[in-house]
Structures are given as structure tokens and as C-alpha cells.
Design an enzyme around this catalytic site. Structure first.
Site, PDB file in Angstrom:
ATOM      1  N   ASN A  26      89.616  58.364  84.400  1.00 16.25           N
ATOM      2  CA  ASN A  26      88.810  57.402  83.640  1.00 16.25           C
ATOM      3  C   ASN A  26      87.433  58.036  83.459  1.00 16.25           C
ATOM      4  OD1 ASN A  26      87.417  55.167  82.628  1.00 16.25           O
ATOM      5  ND2 ASN A  26      87.055  54.338  84.672  1.00 16.25           N
TER       6      ASN A  26
ATOM      7  N   GLU B  16      84.029  38.540  68.328  1.00 13.30           N
ATOM      8  CA  GLU B  16      84.814  39.463  69.156  1.00 13.30           C
ATOM      9  C   GLU B  16      86.218  38.961  69.442  1.00 13.30           C
ATOM     10  OE1 GLU B  16      83.499  40.571  73.177  1.00 13.30           O
ATOM     11  OE2 GLU B  16      82.475  38.678  73.360  1.00 13.30           O
TER      12      GLU B  16
HETATM   13  C1  AGP Z   1      80.767  40.256  75.884  1.00  6.43           C
HETATM   14  O1  AGP Z   1      81.581  39.252  75.471  1.00  6.43           O
HETATM   15  C2  AGP Z   1      81.134  41.583  75.458  1.00  6.43           C
HETATM   16  N1  AGP Z   1      82.467  41.896  75.747  1.00  6.43           N
HETATM   17  C3  AGP Z   1      80.128  42.701  75.673  1.00  6.43           C
HETATM   18  O2  AGP Z   1      79.120  42.460  74.743  1.00  6.43           O
HETATM   19  C4  AGP Z   1      79.490  42.907  77.069  1.00  6.43           C
HETATM   20  O3  AGP Z   1      78.655  41.847  77.386  1.00  6.43           O
HETATM   21  C5  AGP Z   1      78.714  44.243  77.056  1.00  6.43           C
HETATM   22  O4  AGP Z   1      79.595  45.287  76.815  1.00  6.43           O
HETATM   23  C6  AGP Z   1      77.947  44.497  78.332  1.00  6.43           C
HETATM   24  O5  AGP Z   1      78.797  44.599  79.436  1.00  6.43           O
HETATM   25  P1  AGP Z   1      78.215  44.567  80.903  1.00  6.43           P
HETATM   26  O6  AGP Z   1      77.618  43.222  81.122  1.00  6.43           O
HETATM   27  O7  AGP Z   1      79.398  44.803  81.788  1.00  6.43           O
HETATM   28  O8  AGP Z   1      77.195  45.647  80.996  1.00  6.43           O
END
Ligand code: AGP
Length: 616
Positions: A100, A494
Site C-alpha cells: 500500500n 460524492e
Molecule cells: C468525506 O466525505 C470525503 N470522503 C473526504 O473529503 C475526506 O473528508 C477527505 O479525504 C479527508 O480525509 P481525512 O479526514 O481522513 O484526512
């Protein structure tokens, strides 16, 4: 942004690996595979598509091997295909690897290996890893128990980028090696067995004792022992962390989807996040314990995050500036890095990340530290990468969030930020006791108010039935309601794939109103009493153009407006303005959820997205 699982013990590995992968699918789901040591041979089974496809492979059912590695992929290098799916094996078929992360220098490494007669089957960056391991293993003349470990270490030395890798070898059929750098990996400790995974929930049903690996810690596992080595391959002792979540917290627990379960978990998540941080009507953060002198030196605050976490920051900006009188900026992490921010030792940077693994946010944190800013990480995942980088770490206690669309993490993040603002204001003495007390009281009443909103879910479902065929939906709001509009719009796009925009209501007439025509749907949010008149006029401008409007409004405002002019009305309990998004977002999360369901989409795993975005 892939998920990896491993097992070494005395049970059949395949079912454990498949169950773990199913729980990690939120990290990526375009292909999946596993490798198991079976009668001293490595058997690899993989395919394009979701983990469930592996359940249909008869050969997997028949595997009895008790050591194995597995992977669910979110493609970065090479399209989703069987060839590009993990595990990858070296040319000799002796080493299998799941990975990963991203190997940034893979093309140089590939050129090097090709010059040494190695052939490549896939378009991935990963395939260099098993071949490098083979290269170093065969060059090593010492035939002792550390030979594979040394080969993995020499390989890791060559890799630039991020990686969490699991390695098995036909030559050492009772061992597994794992190592990580900037990609998460945890090891669950059992009796005579170990479980490895990208995150804790994937293996939480087997154990509560976890080793949270630090960067470049190498682990040599056999059935009875877990041995840790530093980057010089010196062995050291590591203490496990006991996790208090139960396995049910990471299961659907009777709900149709994780997202719905997580929406309904919000009252509990908010309560837990408040937890012991309010005592005797005051906020306390034992993790910080800042003095007045320390906080007085802070001249500006930056809140940096991505997506929903960034929206939590936008929501809290107002409260921080008003209560603490400190100028506050909110920045998208991926942009923050490339604009020359004027930050210094008098700047406090707050980084928010549910997963604690978001590459852009972590990179922004590192940059701020280089500029000598003070740093706080707000995250939901214990021991996640971000907590190792920040000066201080604060945990939301939302419990595992599995659905890609973030819900309970968002409301918990806002809760924590408001608590933090109150705490700063208390230390700085920058706001009246009365105002702070009122806010604390209101924070404590939020879980019950969110419960009330959830009781109205069926009404929201009916509105979703009217909206799900739309092509565009606009969200508007003023002040704090604009912050909610931004998050509501992200939630909708989304998981429903409906085009959606959010606008500050007052901005409409500066351009976007050109998009409004008969039949277009617009959702307006009004919870701030001081802005009612102006917000209503903006909605009326839309109604005049024969658009259809859904109004989300707090109950104290309803008597002062004519609700009959709106196509749909959702009434939510009123609260203090600073915390109102915690309530207002809930029906809008439900609306996005039900629209996605009406469209027959996979709510928890929307296309092209992954929960943990570990690439920049
Ligand atoms: C939220 O619904 C999303 N999937 C996305 O915007 C997410 O909040 C963003 O990628 C940040 O992720 P994190 O809080 O794990 O840093």
C-alpha cells in the site's frame, strides 16, 4: 489507498484474509487478491473487481495454508486488471508482496532490474519490490534466520515514496516480514498467531492488543513470535496498545449501510468527543495544558485539512475568531503546501484528519513544522501517522468510520474544535464567562437535539424520492450556514453523483443565479437569526425564477417566516450559531444517503473514491 491484510498462525489463512479484506474495501475496491504458502509453495489468486469475486474462486476455498497476505486495490499505477492486482511475485516465484503506497522511483528501479534480466508483467510500481527482494536475497551469502529480513531491509533502502508491505517467501515458509513508511500498518497479537492489517477495525474481531508500527520498523513474524527491528536491524522490544473499541463498532450492526449506521451514531460520537473534556462547566485538555503566556504568543491560527475535515475547519473558524480573538485561516492541505504561507513560531497550525493518514495534510504539517509553527493534529484514529508528526494530538472519539462519506467524523471534529476554542478563550480570558457557559451548555445538549433530527428521517426520505432524478442541485446559506452548505453539497456529489454546487447566498446574484431556471432544485439553510431577512430574500430571488426550493430551518425562525412558499421544509432544533452545523448537517447527510439509495448506488463505496487518501 489500498488495504492490506496478513495472517500467520495455525488456522486456515484464506477465510481470515478475505474477511479482513472485506472490512478494508473502503480503502480501495477495484481489484483484490491473496497469496498463501501452501505445501511450501506460494499460491496466488487475484482478480479485477471487488473482494466478493474472490469468494467465488473455488481454488481459494481449497487452500489450507496458514500463512498468507492479501490486498484490495485502489489503482494508482496501471489500470484495474488481474495483472495489476496484488499480490505481486518475483520472477522466480519465490517471493510474494502486497503493498500500500506509492514507489516514486519505481521506473529507475525497474530499469535497474531490467538491466539485470528481470522481466515485468504488470504496469504497477509494486512489482519492483518482490524482484528487488529476490535480487538482494540471492546476493546474500549468509544463510541464517535473518536472510529474508536483510533482503527486505536492502529493498526498503532503495524505495522512495510511501509503503506498507507484507512479504512471504517459499524459502522461509514459516515467516513473514512487514515494514511501513508513511502508509499505515498494525499488527494484532493473538495466541500463537498474528494478524496484520492497514487498520485496526479489519482485525478487531480477533484481538484487542495491537502494535502500531512506526516508520521503518521491520517486523519478523513466525507463529509464536513477533520480533521488531529498527532501521539498522537492531532488535528492540515494543509494547502493544490495547484498543477499547469493540468489534461491533466496526460492523454494520443491523444497518443497511455503514454510512447510515454512522449517521445514527452521531449523538454517541458527539457525547464521547465531549467526554471528560468538560468538567465543572469548564473545558479542559490534559493533552495540551497551555499557559496564558503560551497562547498569548499565538498571533494567528491556520486550520489545514482536506474535504470534509476542511469543512469542519471552515465551520469552526468563526467560533475561534470570535471567542479567542485570534485571526484564523482555513486552507485546503493540497494548496497550503504550494502557496507561501506566512507562518512562523507565533503561528498555531491545526491539522484535521479523520484517518490521520491523508498525504496532503501530513505533508502540510511537516512543512509547518519546518517553519517552526506549533502544531496540533485532530484525528479519529489512535496512533495514525499524523499523530506521530504533530506536537500535540487530540482524538475525536467517533469510533471507526468505515463509509467513504464522512459523517460522524465531521460532527465530532466540529465538536472538538469548539471545545478547543472555548478552552483557548478560558485560558486567554478573551470572552465573557456568560457566553462561554452558554456555549458549553449548548454543546452538551447537542446529542439530544441530533437524536430529534434523526427521528425525522422518514420525512427526509420522502424529499429524496422527489430529488433523486435531478442532474444539478444547489445549496446556499449565509455565514455559518454557508459552511454547512459546502459540506452538504460535497456529501451529495460524492455518493449520488449528482452535480452540486454550494454558494454563499449573497453571491448568487454575482453570477450563479444565471444557472437558476424553472424546475432547478435549490436547498437553502437558515439557522442564524441575524441573517434571516437577507437569506429569505435570496431564496425568494430563486423562487421568482420558478426554481424548486427545500428549506432547512431552525425551529425558532419558523414563526417569523412564511414557510408555504418553499417546496419542502425541514425543521431542526435551534441552537447556538457556532455549533448549529452539527445539527443542520444531519438531515442533509440523510438526504444525500437516501438519494443515493433511490438511485440504487453503493453508498459506502462511491466510485473513484477511497476512504484514506494516502497519495498526493
Ligand atoms: C468525506 O466525505 C470525503 N470522503 C473526504 O473529503 C475526506 O473528508 C477527505 O479525504 C479527508 O480525509 P481525512 O479526514 O481522513 O484526512
Amino acid at each position: 489507498m489500498c488495504g492490506i491484510v496478513g495472517y500467520i498462525g495455525n488456522k486456515k489463512a484464506a477465510p481470515i484474509l478475505l474477511a479482513g479484506l472485506s472490512k478494508l474495501e473502503y480503502r480501495g475496491y477495484d481489484s483484490a487478491g491473496l497469496a498463501i504458502i501452501e505445501n511450501e509453495k506460494i499460491v496466488v489468486e487475484k482478480d479485477k473487481g471487488r473482494v466478493k469475486n474472490l469468494y467465488n474462486i473455488k481454488a481459494i476455498e481449497e487452500l489450507n495454508g496458514t500463512i498468507g497476505i492479501a490486498h484490495t486495490r485502489w489503482a494508482t499505477h496501471g489500470v484495474p486488471s488481474k495483472e495489476n492486482a496484488h499480490p505481486h511475485i518475483d520472477n522466480s516465484g519465490n517471493f510474494a508482496v502486497v503493498h500500500n503506497g506509492i514507489i516514486e522511483n519505481y521506473s529507475e528501479l525497474r530499469t535497474f532490474l531490467e538491466a539485470n534480466d528481470y522481466k515485468f508483467i504488470s504496469a504497477t510500481d509494486t512489482e519492483v519490490i518482490p524482484n528487488l527482494i529476490h535480487y538482494f536475497y540471492t546476493k546474500d551469502i549468509k544463510e541464517d534466520e535473518y536472510r529474508l529480513l536483510r533482503a527486505v531491509k536492502s529493498t526498503a533502502d532503495k524505495l522512495i515514496g510511501s509503503f506498507a508491505i507484507e512479504v512471504i517467501s517459499k524459502n522461509e515458509p514459516n515467516n513473514m516480514i512487514v515494514v511501513r513508511k508513511d502508509s499505515p500498518l498494525v499488527i494484532g497479537k493473538g495466541y500463537g498467531e498474528s494478524y496484520i492489517a492497514s487498520d485496526i477495525p479489519a482485525i478487531l474481531s480477533y484481538t484487542k492488543d495491537f502494535y502500531l508500527l512506526e516508520n521503518l520498523e521491520f517486523v519478523l513474524l513466525d507463529r509464536d513470535k513477533i520480533r521488531f527491528f529498527d532501521n539498522d536491524l537492531k532488535e528492540f522490544e515494543k509494547k502493544p496498545t490495547t484498543i477499547t473499541w469493540n468489534a461491533m463498532a466496526a460492523d454494520k450492526n443491523g444497518y443497511e449501510d455503514y454510512m447510515l449506521k454512522e449517521i445514527y451514531e452521531q449523538p454517541r460520537a458527539i457525547r464521547e468527543t465531549i467526554g471528560t473534556r468538560i468538567e465543572d462547566n469548564a473545558c479542559k485538555f490534559d493533552e495540551l495544558n497551555f499557559s496564558k503566556e503560551y497562547l498569548s504568543n499565538i498571533k494567528q491560527i491556520y486550520i489545514v485539512a482536506c474535504g470534509t475535515a476542511m469543512h469542519a475547519g471552515i465551520t469552526a473558524k468563526n467560533a475561534i475568531e470570535n471567542l479567542c480573538k485570534i485571526h484564523t485561516e482555513v486552507e485546503v492541505a493540497s494548496e497550503f503546501r504550494y502557496t507561501n504561507q506566512l507562518i512562523d513560531e507565533n503561528t498555531l497550525c491545526i491539522f484535521i484528519s479523520q484517518s490521520g493518514e491523508t498525504a496532503d495534510t501530513i505533508a502540510a504539517l511537516k512543512l509547518s513544522k519546518m517553519k517552526k509553527a506549533k502544531t496540533i493534529a485532530i484525528t479519529n484514529v489512535i496512533g495514525s501517522s499524523i499523530t506521530r508528526e504533530a506536537d500535540y494530538s487530540l482524538y475525536t472519539h467517533a469510533g471507526p468510520e468505515i463509509a467513504v462519506a464522512s459523517t460522524k467524523a465531521y460532527t465530532s471534529q466540529i465538536t472538538l474544535l469548539i471545545l478547543l476554542a472555548i478552552y483557548f478563550a478560558e485560558v486567554l480570558n478573551s470572552e465573557s464567562e456568560d457566553i462561554l457557559q452558554k456555549l458549553i451548555k449548548e454543546l452538551c445538549s447537542l446529542p439530544n437535539k441530533v437524536e430529534k433530527v434523526l427521528e425525522e428521517a422518514d420525512k427526509v426520505k420522502e424529499i429524496a424520492k422527489k430529488l433523486y432524478k435531478e442532474k444539478d442541485i444547489f445549496y446556499i446559506g449565509r455565514g455559518i450556514d454557508y459552511a454547512t452548505a459546502q459540506e452538504a453539497s460535497l456529501k451529495l456529489k460524492e455518493i449520488s453523483y449528482i452535480h452540486s454546487e454550494s454558494y454563499a447566498a449573497g453571491e448568487l446574484k454575482h453570477g450563479p443565479i444565471a444557472l437558476i431556471e424553472k424546475g432547478i432544485n435549490e436547498i437553502g439553510i437558515i439557522t442564524d437569526e441575524s441573517l434571516v431577512k437577507k437569506s429569505i430574500s435570496n431564496m425568494e430571488e430563486i423562487i421568482t425564477r420558478e426554481a424548486l426550493t427545500t428549506l432547512v430551518v431552525s425551529d425558532d425562525i419558523v414563526p417569523n417566516i412564511d414557510t408555504n412558499q418553499f417546496t419542502n421544509v425541514i425543521i431542526v432544533p435551534s441552537t447556538e450559531v457556532f455549533v448549529s452545523p452539527i445539527i443542520t448537517i444531519v438531515p442533509l447527510q440523510l438526504l444525500a444517503y437516501y438519494i443515493s439509495k433511490e438511485k440504487g448506488l453503493d453508498v459506502d463505496k462511491p466510485r473513484n473514491l477511497a476512504k484514506s487518501v494516502t497519495v498526493e
